[in-house]
Design a protein around this motif. Structure first.
Motif, PDB file in Angstrom:
ATOM      1  N   PRO A 189       0.830  -1.212   0.000  1.00  0.00           N
ATOM      2  CA  PRO A 189       0.000   0.000   0.000  1.00  0.00           C
ATOM      3  C   PRO A 189       0.864   1.262   0.000  1.00  0.00           C
ATOM      4  CG  PRO A 189      -0.697  -1.531   1.720  1.00  0.00           C
ATOM      5  CD  PRO A 189       0.626  -2.012   1.214  1.00  0.00           C
ATOM      6  N   PRO A 190       0.324   2.369  -0.488  1.00  0.00           N
ATOM      7  CA  PRO A 190       1.027   3.647  -0.337  1.00  0.00           C
ATOM      8  C   PRO A 190       1.295   3.927   1.138  1.00  0.00           C
ATOM      9  CG  PRO A 190      -0.789   3.848  -1.879  1.00  0.00           C
ATOM     10  CD  PRO A 190      -0.923   2.503  -1.254  1.00  0.00           C
ATOM     11  N   LEU A 191       2.387   4.633   1.426  1.00  0.00           N
ATOM     12  CA  LEU A 191       2.810   4.876   2.800  1.00  0.00           C
ATOM     13  C   LEU A 191       2.392   6.266   3.278  1.00  0.00           C
ATOM     14  CD1 LEU A 191       6.430   3.428   2.619  1.00  0.00           C
ATOM     15  CD2 LEU A 191       4.383   2.298   3.493  1.00  0.00           C
ATOM     16  N   ASN A 192       2.335   6.397   4.608  1.00  0.00           N
ATOM     17  CA  ASN A 192       2.144   7.696   5.266  1.00  0.00           C
ATOM     18  C   ASN A 192       0.961   8.478   4.696  1.00  0.00           C
ATOM     19  OD1 ASN A 192       4.394   7.032   6.758  1.00  0.00           O
ATOM     20  ND2 ASN A 192       5.790   8.241   5.504  1.00  0.00           N
ATOM     21  N   THR A 246      -2.765  13.293   1.223  1.00  0.00           N
ATOM     22  CA  THR A 246      -1.412  13.091   0.700  1.00  0.00           C
ATOM     23  C   THR A 246      -0.905  11.716   1.115  1.00  0.00           C
ATOM     24  OG1 THR A 246      -0.404  14.101   2.660  1.00  0.00           O
ATOM     25  CG2 THR A 246      -0.882  15.560   0.790  1.00  0.00           C
ATOM     26  N   TRP A 247       0.096  11.216   0.391  1.00  0.00           N
ATOM     27  CA  TRP A 247       0.674   9.905   0.682  1.00  0.00           C
ATOM     28  C   TRP A 247       2.026   9.797  -0.011  1.00  0.00           C
ATOM     29  CZ3 TRP A 247      -3.456  10.952  -2.427  1.00  0.00           C
ATOM     30  CH2 TRP A 247      -3.286  10.723  -3.797  1.00  0.00           C
ATOM     31  N   GLN A 248       2.735   8.728   0.305  1.00  0.00           N
ATOM     32  CA  GLN A 248       4.008   8.429  -0.347  1.00  0.00           C
ATOM     33  C   GLN A 248       3.880   7.134  -1.129  1.00  0.00           C
ATOM     34  OE1 GLN A 248       7.062   8.386   2.638  1.00  0.00           O
ATOM     35  NE2 GLN A 248       6.758  10.529   3.213  1.00  0.00           N
ATOM     36  N   GLN A 249       4.717   6.977  -2.128  1.00  0.00           N
ATOM     37  CA  GLN A 249       4.634   5.802  -2.994  1.00  0.00           C
ATOM     38  C   GLN A 249       4.913   4.521  -2.214  1.00  0.00           C
ATOM     39  OE1 GLN A 249       7.713   7.349  -5.524  1.00  0.00           O
ATOM     40  NE2 GLN A 249       9.095   5.669  -5.014  1.00  0.00           N
TER      41      GLN A 249
END
Length: 339
Positions: A223-226, A241-244
Motif C-alpha cells: 500500500p502507499p505509505l504515510n 497526501t501519501w508516499q509511494q
C-alpha cells in the motif's frame, strides 16, 4: 535420411549440476542426399548452436524456433552460430533448429523434445512477489505422474547467475513438494528470471517444466505509505497526501498510479454509487463531502509507464476522517502473507 541422435550433449546451464534433464535431440538431413552436417549440439547457456561438416561451405543459415513459431535466424561463415543471449525460450514444449547451406539444397533440422512420461510434468505453475522481498511459487502435480513423484524447483535471475534450489518447500499431506517460499528476493527488471521444476520417480522418468518470468509483473505492490488527511488547512476541502509504495527496484514518482476510495461511514452501501478516483500525483483534494458525516479512506497503487506491475496492489489501512480533524496513518507497512 533420418539420423536420430539421442541425448547428444545438450548442454544445460548450471542446472545440470543438480539434476540432469531427460531430453532427446532428433535430427533429419536433406531428403535429396545425406547431409554433410553432423554432430549438432546446443549450448543453452551461451545460446550457441554448433555442428561439424564434412564439406567446406562459405555460408550457413541457422534458425531457432519455439512451438509458438517465434524464430530467430542468423547467417555465419562457419560453426558455431550464436543467437542473442536474451532469447528467452522455454524448452518443455519443444524447440526446433535448422542449419542450411544457401543455394545448395543442404540442410539439417533438429528437434529438441523433453523426455519422460507424458503428463508427469507439473501444471499450473505460478509465482507471486509480496511484502517487497518475499516470493511464493506454487504448482500442481502432473495429472499422470506416479504417486511417488517428487518435484524440485530451481531458479536463477539470469543466464549468468548460479541456479538456486528452493530452500523451503510447501508440501501436501503426502510429503510431495507443491510449492516454495523464498526470502530476500530482489526484482531485476533488465532480465527475465528462469524457473525450472523437474521430478523423480522410481516408476518412470518425469518430464520437466520451465518458464521465464518478468519479476516485476508478478509483484503485488504494497500500500502507499504515510497516508494523511488534512481537513483543517483548506476550508474548501480535505487534502489527502501519501508516499509511494515500497519496492525493491524503482523509486520514481511518475511510475505509479493511485486509486482512491472514499466511503461514507454511515452509509457503506453508497460506495458502489461513488466510483473510486484515479490520480497520478501523490495528493488529492476531496471536495464532495458532507460536513456532518464521517468518511473512510483507502488508497492503492499500480505501475504506469514503467517496469512495475500494472495490477492494482494492496489497499492501505482504512483511515477515518471528518471535516473537523486531521488524520494520519504513518506506521510502517507490516505486510501480508500469501502462503
Amino acid at each position: 535420411m533420418f539420423n536420430t541422435l539421442v541425448l547428444i550433449c545438450v548442454t544445460w546451464w548450471s542446472v545440470m549440476l543438480f539434476h540432469p534433464l531427460h531430453a532427446d535431440l532428433q535430427c533429419t538431413g536433406s531428403e535429396a542426399q545425406e547431409s554433410p552436417i553432423t554432430n549438432v549440439k546446443m549450448n543453452w547457456k551461451e545460446m550457441e548452436l554448433s555442428w561439424e561438416s564434412s564439406k567446406n561451405f562459405s555460408t550457413y543459415t541457422c534458425t531457432i524456433m519455439d512451438k509458438k513459431r517465434d524464430s530467430v535466424t542468423k547467417e555465419v561463415n562457419s560453426s558455431p552460430c550464436r543467437f542473442p543471449v536474451e532469447q528467452y525460450i522455454a524448452l518443455h514444449k519443444g524447440v526446433f533448429f535448422t542449419i542450411e547451406v544457401p543455394n545448395a539444397n543442404i540442410s539439417k533440422s533438429c528437434t529438441f523434445f523433453p523426455g519422460g512420461m507424458n503428463g508427469s510434468a507439473i501444471e499450473n505453475f505460478s509465482c507471486v512477489i509480496y511484502n517487497v522481498s518475499l516470493m511464493n511459487c506454487t504448482w500442481q502435480a502432473g495429472r499422470d505422474a506416479p504417486e511417488d513423484t517428487q518435484y524440485f524447483l530451481y531458479w536463477q535471475y539470469s543466464r549468468y547467475d548460479d541456479a538456486m534450489e528452493c530452500e523451503l518447500y510447501v508440501k501436501d499431506e503426502n510429503g510431495r513438494n507443491l510449492g516454495c517460499k523464498f526470502q530476500n528476493v530482489t526484482i531485476q527488471t533488465a532480465v527475465d528470471a528462469y524457473f525450472l521444476v523437474n521430478g523423480s520417480s522410481n516408476q518412470s522418468l518425469i518430464q520437466f517444466y520451465d518458464k521465464y518470468i518478468k519479476m516485476y509483473e508478478i509483484e503485488i505492490l504494497t500500500p502507499p505509505l504515510n497516508v494523511t488527511v488534512d481537513c483543517i488547512r483548506d476550508s474548501s476541502g480535505c487534502i489527502i497526501t501519501w508516499q509511494q509504495p515500497l519496492t525493491s527496484h524503482r523509486k520514481k514518482r511518475k511510475c505509479f498510479e493511485y486509486e482512491i476510495r472514499i466511503q461514507n461511514k454511515d452509509n457503506p452501501k453508497k460506495e458502489n454509487k461513488d466510483p473510486p478516483v484515479t490520480v497520478r500525483n501523490n495528493t488529492y483534494k476531496f471536495e464532495n463531502y458532507n460536513k456532518k458525516k464521517k468518511y473512510i479512506l483507502k488508497i492503492r497503487a499500480r505501475g504506469r509507464s514503467c517496469l512495475i506491475s500494472s495490477d492494482w496492489g494492496e489497499w492501505s489501512e482504512p483511515i477515518e476522517f471528518d471535516r473537523k480533524c486531521k488524520s494520519t496513518k504513518k506506521e510502517l507497512y507490516g505486510g501480508n502473507n500469501y502462503g
